[in-house]
Design a protein around this motif. Structure first.
Motif, PDB file in Angstrom:
ATOM      1  N   MET A   1       0.850  -1.181   0.000  1.00  0.00           N
ATOM      2  CA  MET A   1       0.000   0.000   0.000  1.00  0.00           C
ATOM      3  C   MET A   1       0.889   1.236   0.000  1.00  0.00           C
ATOM      4  O   MET A   1       1.810   1.350   0.791  1.00  0.00           O
ATOM      5  N   HIS A   2       0.589   2.151  -0.835  1.00  0.00           N
ATOM      6  CA  HIS A   2       1.369   3.374  -0.959  1.00  0.00           C
ATOM      7  C   HIS A   2       0.968   4.351   0.140  1.00  0.00           C
ATOM      8  O   HIS A   2      -0.187   4.405   0.542  1.00  0.00           O
ATOM      9  N   ALA A   3       1.921   5.158   0.604  1.00  0.00           N
ATOM     10  CA  ALA A   3       1.657   6.097   1.697  1.00  0.00           C
ATOM     11  C   ALA A   3       0.612   7.132   1.306  1.00  0.00           C
ATOM     12  O   ALA A   3      -0.166   7.587   2.131  1.00  0.00           O
ATOM     13  N   GLY A   4       0.549   7.488   0.052  1.00  0.00           N
ATOM     14  CA  GLY A   4      -0.393   8.502  -0.396  1.00  0.00           C
ATOM     15  C   GLY A   4      -1.829   8.013  -0.433  1.00  0.00           C
ATOM     16  O   GLY A   4      -2.763   8.796  -0.373  1.00  0.00           O
ATOM     17  N   SER A   5      -2.043   6.729  -0.526  1.00  0.00           N
ATOM     18  CA  SER A   5      -3.414   6.221  -0.629  1.00  0.00           C
ATOM     19  C   SER A   5      -4.182   6.391   0.669  1.00  0.00           C
ATOM     20  O   SER A   5      -5.402   6.398   0.665  1.00  0.00           O
ATOM     21  N   ALA A   6      -3.488   6.537   1.778  1.00  0.00           N
ATOM     22  CA  ALA A   6      -4.169   6.721   3.057  1.00  0.00           C
ATOM     23  C   ALA A   6      -4.851   8.079   3.147  1.00  0.00           C
ATOM     24  O   ALA A   6      -5.838   8.228   3.844  1.00  0.00           O
ATOM     25  N   ILE A   7      -4.346   9.077   2.419  1.00  0.00           N
ATOM     26  CA  ILE A   7      -4.963  10.390   2.491  1.00  0.00           C
ATOM     27  C   ILE A   7      -5.664  10.773   1.189  1.00  0.00           C
ATOM     28  O   ILE A   7      -6.039  11.909   0.992  1.00  0.00           O
ATOM     29  N   GLY A   8      -5.849   9.857   0.266  1.00  0.00           N
ATOM     30  CA  GLY A   8      -6.694  10.094  -0.886  1.00  0.00           C
ATOM     31  C   GLY A   8      -5.999  10.344  -2.205  1.00  0.00           C
ATOM     32  O   GLY A   8      -6.628  10.834  -3.113  1.00  0.00           O
ATOM     33  N   PHE A   9      -4.761   9.981  -2.358  1.00  0.00           N
ATOM     34  CA  PHE A   9      -4.114  10.135  -3.663  1.00  0.00           C
ATOM     35  C   PHE A   9      -3.045   9.068  -3.827  1.00  0.00           C
ATOM     36  O   PHE A   9      -2.551   8.515  -2.848  1.00  0.00           O
ATOM     37  N   GLU A  10      -2.727   8.782  -5.049  1.00  0.00           N
ATOM     38  CA  GLU A  10      -1.674   7.832  -5.390  1.00  0.00           C
ATOM     39  C   GLU A  10      -0.580   8.582  -6.144  1.00  0.00           C
ATOM     40  O   GLU A  10      -0.876   9.457  -6.942  1.00  0.00           O
ATOM     41  N   GLY A  11       0.650   8.276  -5.874  1.00  0.00           N
ATOM     42  CA  GLY A  11       1.715   8.890  -6.650  1.00  0.00           C
ATOM     43  C   GLY A  11       2.865   9.340  -5.779  1.00  0.00           C
ATOM     44  O   GLY A  11       2.944   9.033  -4.596  1.00  0.00           O
ATOM     45  N   GLY A  12       3.748  10.129  -6.381  1.00  0.00           N
ATOM     46  CA  GLY A  12       4.956  10.564  -5.720  1.00  0.00           C
ATOM     47  C   GLY A  12       4.820  11.923  -5.064  1.00  0.00           C
ATOM     48  O   GLY A  12       3.723  12.428  -4.808  1.00  0.00           O
ATOM     49  N   LEU A  13       5.954  12.517  -4.837  1.00  0.00           N
ATOM     50  CA  LEU A  13       6.036  13.807  -4.144  1.00  0.00           C
ATOM     51  C   LEU A  13       5.385  14.928  -4.951  1.00  0.00           C
ATOM     52  O   LEU A  13       4.711  15.793  -4.390  1.00  0.00           O
ATOM     53  N   VAL A  14       5.554  14.914  -6.254  1.00  0.00           N
ATOM     54  CA  VAL A  14       4.967  15.948  -7.106  1.00  0.00           C
ATOM     55  C   VAL A  14       3.446  15.867  -7.032  1.00  0.00           C
ATOM     56  O   VAL A  14       2.755  16.880  -6.928  1.00  0.00           O
ATOM     57  N   GLU A  15       2.926  14.649  -7.082  1.00  0.00           N
ATOM     58  CA  GLU A  15       1.481  14.478  -6.987  1.00  0.00           C
ATOM     59  C   GLU A  15       0.973  14.912  -5.615  1.00  0.00           C
ATOM     60  O   GLU A  15      -0.112  15.494  -5.491  1.00  0.00           O
ATOM     61  N   PHE A  16       1.740  14.637  -4.575  1.00  0.00           N
ATOM     62  CA  PHE A  16       1.348  15.070  -3.216  1.00  0.00           C
ATOM     63  C   PHE A  16       1.298  16.590  -3.144  1.00  0.00           C
ATOM     64  O   PHE A  16       0.361  17.169  -2.604  1.00  0.00           O
ATOM     65  N   TRP A  17       2.306  17.248  -3.726  1.00  0.00           N
ATOM     66  CA  TRP A  17       2.336  18.718  -3.747  1.00  0.00           C
ATOM     67  C   TRP A  17       1.125  19.258  -4.516  1.00  0.00           C
ATOM     68  O   TRP A  17       0.477  20.203  -4.067  1.00  0.00           O
ATOM     69  N   ASN A  18       0.821  18.673  -5.657  1.00  0.00           N
ATOM     70  CA  ASN A  18      -0.334  19.110  -6.436  1.00  0.00           C
ATOM     71  C   ASN A  18      -1.628  18.914  -5.643  1.00  0.00           C
ATOM     72  O   ASN A  18      -2.531  19.748  -5.702  1.00  0.00           O
ATOM     73  N   TYR A  19      -1.711  17.799  -4.911  1.00  0.00           N
ATOM     74  CA  TYR A  19      -2.897  17.543  -4.081  1.00  0.00           C
ATOM     75  C   TYR A  19      -3.040  18.636  -3.005  1.00  0.00           C
ATOM     76  O   TYR A  19      -4.136  19.146  -2.781  1.00  0.00           O
ATOM     77  N   LEU A  20      -1.940  18.997  -2.344  1.00  0.00           N
ATOM     78  CA  LEU A  20      -1.996  20.038  -1.311  1.00  0.00           C
ATOM     79  C   LEU A  20      -2.457  21.367  -1.890  1.00  0.00           C
ATOM     80  O   LEU A  20      -3.272  22.072  -1.286  1.00  0.00           O
ATOM     81  N   ILE A  21      -1.944  21.717  -3.059  1.00  0.00           N
ATOM     82  CA  ILE A  21      -2.299  22.985  -3.686  1.00  0.00           C
ATOM     83  C   ILE A  21      -3.766  22.969  -4.115  1.00  0.00           C
ATOM     84  O   ILE A  21      -4.515  23.917  -3.840  1.00  0.00           O
ATOM     85  N   GLN A  22      -4.198  21.917  -4.792  1.00  0.00           N
ATOM     86  CA  GLN A  22      -5.553  21.871  -5.329  1.00  0.00           C
ATOM     87  C   GLN A  22      -6.618  21.746  -4.239  1.00  0.00           C
ATOM     88  O   GLN A  22      -7.702  22.303  -4.353  1.00  0.00           O
ATOM     89  N   SER A  23      -6.324  21.032  -3.189  1.00  0.00           N
ATOM     90  CA  SER A  23      -7.331  20.817  -2.146  1.00  0.00           C
ATOM     91  C   SER A  23      -7.367  21.941  -1.114  1.00  0.00           C
ATOM     92  O   SER A  23      -8.299  22.015  -0.321  1.00  0.00           O
ATOM     93  N   GLY A  24      -6.359  22.795  -1.114  1.00  0.00           N
ATOM     94  CA  GLY A  24      -6.304  23.864  -0.137  1.00  0.00           C
ATOM     95  C   GLY A  24      -5.674  23.435   1.183  1.00  0.00           C
ATOM     96  O   GLY A  24      -5.581  24.236   2.119  1.00  0.00           O
ATOM     97  N   GLU A  25      -5.260  22.188   1.270  1.00  0.00           N
ATOM     98  CA  GLU A  25      -4.632  21.685   2.498  1.00  0.00           C
ATOM     99  C   GLU A  25      -3.324  22.406   2.822  1.00  0.00           C
ATOM    100  O   GLU A  25      -2.925  22.483   3.969  1.00  0.00           O
ATOM    101  N   ILE A  26      -2.688  22.947   1.787  1.00  0.00           N
ATOM    102  CA  ILE A  26      -1.411  23.641   2.008  1.00  0.00           C
ATOM    103  C   ILE A  26      -1.574  24.779   3.002  1.00  0.00           C
ATOM    104  O   ILE A  26      -0.694  25.033   3.824  1.00  0.00           O
ATOM    105  N   TRP A  27      -2.723  25.475   2.957  1.00  0.00           N
ATOM    106  CA  TRP A  27      -2.965  26.595   3.866  1.00  0.00           C
ATOM    107  C   TRP A  27      -3.046  26.105   5.313  1.00  0.00           C
ATOM    108  O   TRP A  27      -2.546  26.772   6.218  1.00  0.00           O
TER     109      TRP A  27
END
Length: 161
Positions: A1-27
């Motif tokens: 199981m990938h670490a990203g699947s626990a919080i709703g996304f699959e992929g690497g660091l770039v995908e995690f960064w994109n998820y934070l930006i798009q979802s507003g979690e970065i704030w």
């Protein structure tokens, strides 16, 4: 199981960064980091400034991520932090102004009432006068006794004369 699947996304660091930006979690994460920074502050004015920054980040996060209790909390805290910052800046300015002034105590005399100030001026021009007991008569001087205000005779040995 990938670490990203626990919080709703699959992929690497770039995908995690994109998820934070798009979802507003970065704030929210930025607000948390800045809030941690407030706990390291040693003085009040920088703490308030960093706290105001954290309030703004959490307000943005609450709106973007639709976390309305978080939004409401920081909308309330923001004016409180701004008000306290204003008070501290004003206090620092008053302390600087007071410390730069003269060390004269004339302001105390100006604030005293006329009657007590008049008594002080009259009494300061006289020689030392007894405050508790006074000698009443020549025979009291001869017997080394003095009369106190209460009317009792006191011996000079006990009164310290």
């Amino acid at each position: 199981m990938h670490a990203g699947s626990a919080i709703g996304f699959e992929g690497g660091l770039v995908e995690f960064w994109n998820y934070l930006i798009q979802s507003g979690e970065i704030w929210g994460y930025l607000g948390a980091v800045v809030t941690i920074g407030t706990y390291s502050m040693r003085t009040m004015i920088p703490l308030r400034v960093v706290g105001i920054c954290a309030n703004i980040l959490f307000i943005i996060y609450g709106l973007v991520a639709e976390v309305y209790p978080q939004f409401a909390l920081h909308v309330i805290l923001l004016p409180l932090n701004i008000g306290r910052l204003y008070q501290m800046v004003r206090l620092v300015a008053q302390v600087k102004e007071a410390s730069g002034g003269s060390l004269s105590m004339d302001w105390i005399r100006a604030s005293r009432t006329g009657a007590s100030a008049g008594r002080e001026r009259r009494s300061s021009s006289r020689a030392i006068r007894p405050t508790r007991c006074s000698i009443r008569s020549a025979d009291a001087i001869g017997s080394k006794r003095s009369m106190c205000r209460s009317g009792r005779a006191r011996s000079s040995a006990r009164s310290g004369w």
